[in-house]
Design an enzyme around this catalytic site. Structure first.
Site, mmCIF file in Angstrom:
data_model
loop_
_atom_site.group_PDB
_atom_site.id
_atom_site.type_symbol
_atom_site.label_atom_id
_atom_site.label_comp_id
_atom_site.label_asym_id
_atom_site.label_seq_id
_atom_site.Cartn_x
_atom_site.Cartn_y
_atom_site.Cartn_z
ATOM 1 N N ILE A 92 0.826 -1.209 0.000
ATOM 2 C CA ILE A 92 0.000 0.000 0.000
ATOM 3 C C ILE A 92 0.860 1.259 0.000
ATOM 4 O O ILE A 92 0.361 2.371 0.086
ATOM 5 C CB ILE A 92 -0.929 -0.048 1.226
ATOM 6 N N GLY B 135 3.172 2.578 10.729
ATOM 7 C CA GLY B 135 2.349 3.228 9.698
ATOM 8 C C GLY B 135 1.459 4.336 10.211
ATOM 9 O O GLY B 135 1.176 5.293 9.501
ATOM 10 N N GLU B 136 0.997 4.203 11.426
ATOM 11 C CA GLU B 136 0.052 5.191 11.947
ATOM 12 C C GLU B 136 0.659 6.132 12.976
ATOM 13 O O GLU B 136 0.197 7.250 13.163
ATOM 14 C CB GLU B 136 -1.161 4.466 12.551
#
Lengths: 178, 709
Positions: free
Chosen positions: B458, B675-676
């Site tokens: 992604i 990722g966050e």
């Protein structure tokens, strides 16, 4: 003449130095002509409203949003897409710089970013000022601020702007100094 | 081990991504493709009373017009893992504006789009709810992913006896993911089996839900996702359009491509629900927290129970003996919310970290010192120790790199020319969700290595990170290793969600590579040099040699908890904002983040993850806001011209650093997830810096110019 032929016209597009004879409806955008009829899917559809820059291609060296253009308008013009930037398998300096500086994450906006940057640099070389330029007529410094301003029509939702700016700066800096 | 882990390797999928060769879902060439376009509801609540598809059906090139009157009945699906249980085109009910009312299939996209405009719909309108803040009295408790409430200690007693008290409301706006790649599905039926290319963050989850809706066995469905043009959560769950594309392909007996329009992307696969948060704090004069209550209300949907947990970070962040959190939703006539980078901790850390800044002001204490005073050595709610936590180092390194000691705490005291300068900080926190994963690693003739795992790319760099992990074990160059992913015919892996892929899939790859190396060692009768691998296969007359790897977290899957440990990642974010004294436009001028997030596999891609996260925080703080139109019950602007996402010119110097850390409790490779995390804390740090610059405390995001006038 069948119904399909009645509704379509033949359009000849020169894309990356190759002629493509397409049988399409006049309402087909340049973006959809590239993607759905010429089989060149490197150019991306992000918003189809001219707001994101993902579909940026070069026409006679000038960057345009291909979603905002009808294919029929571009007969006889030199269209360059992301697939046409590398020469004989040798990446364009900017493509290599994008890899080196991690100027992308998902990669979806990348073809548009790269085509846009190539067109942007030509504008810069022509002396075209931007909103942040100190002068309208004199020499403009090829600064990060100029790059960021001139590249703000190309959205990157992953937020790879740091790498994008670094890559563009590095790839064109040598040419500026020349 | 050959030290490939930790190297700043450039992305191995760089070349396909910069040349246009990388094929995203909608780029897949399929013979005989047809195109599907939705017509969607213009009202937010009611019923379809009349449908006229006569003009659409006879329009040139049209193959089929599906409505609730002729769409085959589907089996019920559940949220989660469906994004919503409500399936359009099954009955006449309308529960939100933008709900599909017809799906037109034609031989070209232009013709399908035109015919969709020819569908005429009449409605019986019903009263609707749009703005949850006007209906807080209708708040209800539902069980989403987590317990709605938590309670530790005696809040009232601790609160009443404390010398310093503070209670404030904070509001975060509705936001949309706006991945650059719109949702796209290509569905083709071949000999009774469904073959799908889909923009989905979890091919196996998609297969399960799609098979269930169609009443088929999962084995009859294949789902592929080779490159995703971003997702940030909106491609995580499975949404109705994916299923309806499969139905349409079955009806027209040809492959169907369905790409949502940008406007449809606003109503088809979730958004980050706004939160109305109340933080109540009580502390001693020394800054020690004695009571903390964090309450959150968010909009929910009419059909499902997705909850944005806008108070959840307070369960973990600070040591406090009396601690309560509470989550409620108000059902509105909008599609459901869904996770968005960064969910849960993301919104909740805004309220908590702004409140902590306000407490520091009341106490005349340095904001960093206040946080150190309340540093949690154990999770205050779960009572367990953290598997690793170097947040103290983050605070000190971040402060030092930023130059925090030069900060004059007085608001409005720092300026340069016409710019008011504000320095603010906040902490970052994210739970380490762990999911099981499998992978297969194969040594091929010629000595190249193939990794296979049904995970997704992604933008996080798995095409590079996984080869690094396998290369590290096998002693080969990462360039000699390639990853094949995103296909339900591959070994199973979970969703690309919750910052979990490096940890989960990476550990499975590590396991498979280790087993492969064991096989090779046994076959060679002793240690074998990597450059002898190919010869060994040749001598044994083997085409290839494979090993299967597996990782299963100890403790409950999908949580950051084992029997002994609780797992989180942490960070400290320091920002400078500049506000023109007359124009009052707030701008981020620089940001320094230091993170404690386990072992970093690739510092180059990791830095991009973190600075990208900071840009998400910048958007949340200063720009992003999905405006509601209350008369018609819709979103005002469903495009990228009026919904502001950060552009290049908005982004200043961003610096991200990691403290040296290996968390072997979290995963065998010592990694956690990032990722966050980068998107957490930034908006609070910016709001705190805006206060420091101007003396105006904005508790309502985004901080736009009119709030500073």
């Amino acid at each position: 003449m069948n119904e399909n032929e009645r509704q379509t016209i033949s359009v000849n597009l020169k894309i990356n130095s190759v002629n493509h004879a397409l049988q399409i409806e006049p309402r087909v955008s340049l973006l959809d002509a590239l993607r759905e009829f010429a089989g060149l899917t490197g150019t991306k559809k992000g918003c189809n409203q001219g707001a994101c820059g993902a579909c940026t291609v070069l026409v006679d060296g000038t960057r345009i949003n291909s979603c905002f253009a009808l294919a029929v308008q571009y007969e006889g013009r030199d269209i360059t897409t992301i697939e046409g930037l590398a020469e004989d398998g040798e990446l364009h300096a900017l493509q290599s710089a994008f890899i080196e500086h991690d100027g992308f994450q998902c990669g979806y906006c990348t073809p548009g970013q790269i085509c846009s940057a190539v067109g942007m640099f030509k504008e810069f070389q022509r002396g075209l000022p931007s909103a942040v330029s100190e002068t309208m007529t004199g020499e403009i410094e090829f600064s990060d601020e100029e790059i960021k301003e001139r590249m703000s029509g190309n959205l990157c939702r992953c937020g790879a702007y740091v790498g994008i700016t670094e890559a563009i700066h590095e790839a064109f800096d040598a040419e500026v100094k020349r | 081990m050959s030290n490939e882990i930790g190297k700043p390797l450039s992305r191995l999928d760089g070349r396909p991504k910069v040349t246009g060769a990388a094929r995203y879902t909608a780029d897949t060439p399929i013979e005989g493709l047809t195109y599907a376009v939705f017509a969607t509801s213009t009202i937010p609540h009611g019923r379809v009373t009349k449908l006229d598809v006569s003009k659409a059906e006879v329009a040139p090139g049209v193959l089929k017009v599906l409505t609730h009157l002729n769409t085959p009945k589907l089996k019920p699906i559940q949220h989660p893992p469906a994004g919503q249980s409500l399936m359009p085109l099954q009955d006449d009910r309308i529960l939100y504006e933008g709900q599909p009312v017809a799906l037109v299939v034609a031989d070209t996209w232009e013709r399908a789009r035109h015919a969709a405009d020819l569908v005429r719909v009449e409605y019986a309108r019903a009263p609707f709810l749009m703005d949850f803040t006007e209906h807080l009295d209708k708040a209800v408790t539902v069980k989403g992913f987590f317990e709605p409430d938590s309670k530790t200690g005696d809040f009232d007693r601790a609160f009443n006896s404390a010398p310093v008290k503070l209670k404030q409301n904070y509001h975060l706006a509705d936001r949309h993911h706006n991945a650059m790649e719109p949702h796209a599905t290509i569905a083709a039926w071949r000999r009774g089996k469904l073959d799908m290319y889909d923009t989905v963050q979890g091919v196996f989850v998609a297969r399960t839900v799609i098979a269930q809706a169609l009443g088929r066995k999962p084995a009859d469905v294949r789902v592929r996702s080779k490159y995703l043009g971003g997702g940030y959560g909106c491609k995580g769950f499975v949404w109705p359009h994916q299923i309806l594309a499969a139905v349409a392909a079955r009806e027209v007996r040809r492959p169907v491509k369905l790409v949502l329009t940008r406007a449809q992307d606003y109503t088809s696969h979730g958004y980050q629900a706004a939160t109305e948060q109340t933080v109540t704090l009580a502390a001693g004069r020394d800054g020690q927290l004695v009571a903390l209550r964090h309450e959150s209300v968010a909009p929910g949907s009419m059909s499902d129970d997705y909850v944005e947990y806008g108070a959840i970070a307070s369960r973990t962040m600070y040591a406090c003996p009396a601690l309560e959190t509470r989550h409620r939703i108000v059902r509105v006539n909008r599609g459901p919310g869904t996770p968005m980078r960064a969910p849960q901790e993301g919104p909740s850390m805004f309220g908590l970290e702004c409140a902590m800044d306000e407490l520091a002001v009341v106490l005349k204490m340095d904001p960093v010192e206040l946080r150190l005073k309340n540093y949690a050595e154990r999770d205050p709610t779960k009572g367990k120790p953290f598997s690793s936590k170097k947040l103290r180092e983050c605070y000190s390194e971040g402060a030092q790199r930023f130059g925090w000691e030069r900060r004059n705490p007085k608001p409005g005291s720092m300026r340069e020319g016409h710019d008011l300068i504000g320095w603010g900080m906040a902490s970052a926190l994210m739970e380490t969700y762990r999911f099981p994963a499998t992978a297969r690693v194969t040594l091929e003739r010629g000595g190249t290595v193939l990794i296979e795992s049904g995970t997704q790319e992604i933008g996080t760099g798995v095409y590079t990170i996984m080869p690094q992990i396998a290369a590290d074990v096998l002693g080969v160059a990462p360039e000699r290793v390639r990853l094949v992913l995103g296909d339900t015919t591959l070994p199973g892996a979970g969703m690309t969600a919750g910052s979990s892929t490096t940890m989960g899939v990476g550990s499975a790859v590590h396991d498979a590579a280790t087993k492969l190396k064991q096989k090779l060692t046994e076959m060679a009768g002793g240690p074998i040099a990597p450059d002898a691998y190919a010869d060994l296969l040749k001598r044994r007359r083997l085409e290839k040699l494979s090993a299967e790897g597996l990782w299963k977290p100890d403790g409950e899957a999908g949580t950051g908890e084992s029997k002994e440990w609780t797992m989180y990642t942490f960070g400290a974010v320091f920002v400078e904002v500049r506000v023109d004294e007359s124009l009052r436009v707030p701008r981020l001028a620089r940001c320094v983040g230091v993170y404690s997030a386990g072992r970093i596999i690739n510092p180059k891609t990791a830095r991009s993850q973190m600075t990208g996260g900071m840009i998400w925080g910048l958007g949340q703080a200063l720009l992003e806001h999905t405006e509601l139109e209350l008369n018609y019950g819709r979103y005002v602007a469903k495009d990228l011209a009026n919904y502001l996402v950060p552009v290049n010119a908005d982004v200043p110097d961003l610096e991200a650093y990691f403290v040296d850390e290996v968390d072997e409790h979290a995963s065998p490779i010592g990694a956690k997830g990032i990722g966050e995390l980068g998107a957490v804390g930034v908006s609070a740090a910016i709001a705190n810096a805006v206060y420091h610059a101007t003396g105006v405390r904005v508790r309502d995001l985004p901080i736009t110019v009119e709030k500073l006038l």
